[in-house]
Design a protein around this motif. Structure first.
Motif, PDB file in Angstrom:
ATOM      1  N   UNK A   3       0.840  -1.202   0.000  1.00  0.00           N
ATOM      2  CA  UNK A   3       0.000   0.000   0.000  1.00  0.00           C
ATOM      3  C   UNK A   3       0.875   1.252   0.000  1.00  0.00           C
ATOM      4  N   UNK A   4       2.000   1.180   0.697  1.00  0.00           N
ATOM      5  CA  UNK A   4       2.904   2.314   0.752  1.00  0.00           C
ATOM      6  C   UNK A   4       3.467   2.640  -0.630  1.00  0.00           C
ATOM      7  N   UNK A 310      -2.303  14.068  -3.160  1.00  0.00           N
ATOM      8  CA  UNK A 310      -2.782  14.192  -1.788  1.00  0.00           C
ATOM      9  C   UNK A 310      -3.218  12.842  -1.229  1.00  0.00           C
ATOM     10  N   UNK A 311      -3.947  12.079  -2.039  1.00  0.00           N
ATOM     11  CA  UNK A 311      -4.373  10.744  -1.596  1.00  0.00           C
ATOM     12  C   UNK A 311      -3.158   9.867  -1.342  1.00  0.00           C
ATOM     13  N   UNK A 312      -2.190   9.913  -2.264  1.00  0.00           N
ATOM     14  CA  UNK A 312      -0.974   9.112  -2.091  1.00  0.00           C
ATOM     15  C   UNK A 312      -0.214   9.505  -0.842  1.00  0.00           C
ATOM     16  N   UNK A 317       1.579   8.340   4.563  1.00  0.00           N
ATOM     17  CA  UNK A 317       1.694   8.811   5.945  1.00  0.00           C
ATOM     18  C   UNK A 317       0.911   7.957   6.926  1.00  0.00           C
ATOM     19  N   UNK A 318      -0.056   7.179   6.410  1.00  0.00           N
ATOM     20  CA  UNK A 318      -0.895   6.362   7.286  1.00  0.00           C
ATOM     21  C   UNK A 318      -0.083   5.325   8.060  1.00  0.00           C
ATOM     22  N   UNK A 322       3.846  10.458  10.680  1.00  0.00           N
ATOM     23  CA  UNK A 322       3.638  11.745   9.986  1.00  0.00           C
ATOM     24  C   UNK A 322       2.184  11.984   9.603  1.00  0.00           C
ATOM     25  N   UNK A 323       1.317  11.000   9.771  1.00  0.00           N
ATOM     26  CA  UNK A 323      -0.072  11.153   9.330  1.00  0.00           C
ATOM     27  C   UNK A 323      -0.750  12.388   9.933  1.00  0.00           C
ATOM     28  N   UNK A 324      -0.655  12.615  11.241  1.00  0.00           N
ATOM     29  CA  UNK A 324      -1.314  13.814  11.790  1.00  0.00           C
ATOM     30  C   UNK A 324      -0.810  15.109  11.164  1.00  0.00           C
ATOM     31  N   UNK A 325       0.499  15.158  10.841  1.00  0.00           N
ATOM     32  CA  UNK A 325       1.073  16.365  10.239  1.00  0.00           C
ATOM     33  C   UNK A 325       0.484  16.586   8.848  1.00  0.00           C
TER      34      UNK A 325
END
Length: 399
Positions: A3-4, A310-312, A317-318, A322-325
Motif C-alpha cells: 500500500x505504501x 494528496x491521496x498518495x 503517511x498512514x 507523519x499522518x497527523x502532520x
C-alpha cells in the motif's frame, strides 16, 4: 505491491503532472525560443481596414465608457469600424449604442439571447475590412494597443494575433492578487510560445483574426478565443502573442465570482479541445500538437494530479507518525480556501489568504469543469463578467 508503494506512485504521478505543466514545459519553450529576439512592430505604408467586434449583454453601466475608449484608440478613424452585437439586451445598452451611430459605431441586435460565441458568429455577416478585432465591454485597451496587434498581420504566416492581458486593481481595493500573478505567468508563457513558433490559445479579452478565418462558424457552446488558433492552424497559419498590444483587465474582488468564471471558461475550453482533438497529435502536427497537449490538456489534468498526490501522501503517511502532520497541512490548506471563498468582496484580501486560496479554488474549479464537460452540461448563454472599472491604467506591466 504494498500500500505504501501505491501511495508513492500516486504522489510521483500527481506531482509530475503539475511540475511538467508549470515548470518543465516553460523551460523547454525557453530553450526552443532562445534564438528569437523581440523587435518593435513596423508600421505599414497603409493600415488595413478593420472591424472591432464587441458582444454585449446588459452593459448599460459601462458601454458608453467602453465605446469612448475604442474610438480614442490610436488607429485611423476612417479605417476603424466598431460593431456592437447586443445579445438581446433588456436594459438601455442598445439605446446608448445607437447614440454613437454617427461616429463609426454600428449596432446589431440578436433577436433572442444566444450567448457570446453565437454573437461573434453573427458578426461574420457585418464585418468590414481585412482584420476582425474581438474584445469585451469589461476591459480597457491601452491607447497605443491596436496598431501593434494589427501590424502582426504584416507577417503572412500569422492568422491570429493575441493581446497581452494586464491584471489591474478594480475599484478602490487591491483585490485578488492571486489572479494577478496567474495572469502574469500565463502571458509570460505565451511570449515563450510565440518565440518557439506560436500560441495555442488567444486572449478572450483582446485578439484579432484575419477576416477570412473569422468566417468559420464555432459551435455556440465553445470558446472562439481558444478555437481561433486551432482553426488558424488547420488553414496553415500560426498564432502569436503581441506584447505591445496591452489590454487592462480589472480583477475580480471575490474568489467566488472568479471560481464561477473559471468553471465556465474551463468547461467550454475542454469541449473546444475535444471538438478539435485531432490537433493533439504531435506526430501529425509537430510542435503545435505538443504545445496543445502541454499547455491545455496536461494543465487541465493538474487538479486531478494534485488530488492523486494528496491521496498518495495520506496513504504513505498512514503507516508512519507523519499522518497527523499531513492531515493538519491539508486541513489548513482547505481552511484557507474556505476563508478565501467567504471573504467579503468589499475588503482587500491578505496575500497569505489570496494566493493559496486562489490556487486551491482553481484546482476545485478544474475538477468541477471536468465533471461538467463529461456530463455534457454546456451552457452557451453566458453571463458577462461584471468587473469594476480599473482604478488606474498606469500600472507596472511586470506585475
Amino acid at each position: 505491491m504494498s500500500l505504501s508503494l501505491v501511495g508513492w506512485i500516486l504522489v510521483a504521478v500527481g506531482l509530475s503532472v503539475g511540475l511538467y505543466a508549470y515548470v518543465l514545459y516553460p523551460l523547454i519553450l525557453l530553450v526552443l525560443g532562445r534564438k528569437s529576439r523581440h523587435s518593435a512592430y513596423v508600421e505599414p505604408d497603409e493600415w488595413p481596414e478593420i472591424t472591432i467586434v464587441l458582444p454585449v449583454y446588459n452593459e448599460e453601466h459601462v458601454i458608453a465608457r467602453t465605446l469612448d475608449v475604442l474610438l480614442a484608440v490610436d488607429y485611423p478613424s476612417h479605417l476603424k469600424h466598431i460593431l456592437v452585437v447586443s445579445d438581446a439586451s433588456t436594459d438601455r445598452t442598445d439605446e446608448i449604442v445607437k447614440s454613437y451611430a454617427g461616429r463609426g459605431v454600428e449596432l446589431f441586435r440578436q433577436a433572442e439571447r444566444s450567448g457570446k460565441t453565437a454573437a461573434e458568429n453573427a458578426a461574420r455577416h457585418h464585418v468590414i475590412g481585412e482584420v476582425v478585432v474581438n474584445t469585451d465591454a469589461s476591459v480597457r485597451l491601452a491607447p497605443n494597443s491596436l496598431k501593434p496587434l494589427v501590424a502582426a498581420f504584416l507577417d503572412e504566416t500569422v492568422g491570429i494575433a493575441s493581446g497581452r492581458d494586464v491584471s489591474v486593481v478594480s475599484g478602490e481595493r487591491d483585490a485578488n492578487v492571486g489572479e494577478s500573478r496567474y495572469v502574469g505567468y500565463e502571458m509570460w508563457v505565451r511570449e515563450r510560445e510565440t518565440k518557439a513558433g506560436g500560441i495555442v490559445g488567444a486572449s478572450g479579452c483582446f485578439f484579432a483574426t484575419r477576416a477570412d478565418l473569422h468566417e468559420h462558424v464555432v459551435p455556440d457552446a465553445l470558446s472562439r478565443d481558444f478555437a481561433a488558433p486551432l482553426i488558424a492552424k488547420e488553414h496553415g497559419y500560426r498564432s502569436v502573442s503581441v506584447s505591445d498590444a496591452v489590454c487592462f483587465v480589472p480583477r475580480q474582488g471575490s474568489l467566488r465570482h472568479e471560481y464561477r468564471r473559471k468553471v465556465r471558461t474551463m468547461t467550454r475550453g475542454l469541449e473546444t479541445l475535444y471538438y478539435k482533438r485531432h490537433l493533439l497529435n504531435p506526430l501529425k502536427h509537430g510542435w503545435f500538437g505538443w504545445m496543445l497537449v502541454s499547455h491545455k490538456l496536461v494543465r487541465w489534468l493538474v487538479p486531478w494530479g494534485t488530488l492523486a498526490a494528496l491521496i498518495g501522501l495520506v496513504v504513505v503517511a498512514a503507516s508512519t507518525p507523519a499522518l497527523p502532520i499531513v492531515v493538519l497541512v491539508v486541513a489548513i490548506f482547505g481552511l484557507d480556501a474556505a476563508v478565501a471563498w467567504f471573504w467579503p468582496a468589499s475588503r482587500a484580501m491578505p496575500r497569505f489568504v489570496a494566493l493559496p486560496g486562489y490556487f486551491a479554488l482553481g484546482l476545485v474549479a478544474g475538477m468541477h469543469a471536468w465533471l461538467n464537460a463529461l456530463r455534457g452540461e454546456l451552457n452557451p448563454i453566458w453571463e458577462p463578467t461584471r468587473r469594476e472599472a480599473p482604478k488606474s491604467t498606469v500600472v507596472n506591466l511586470s506585475d
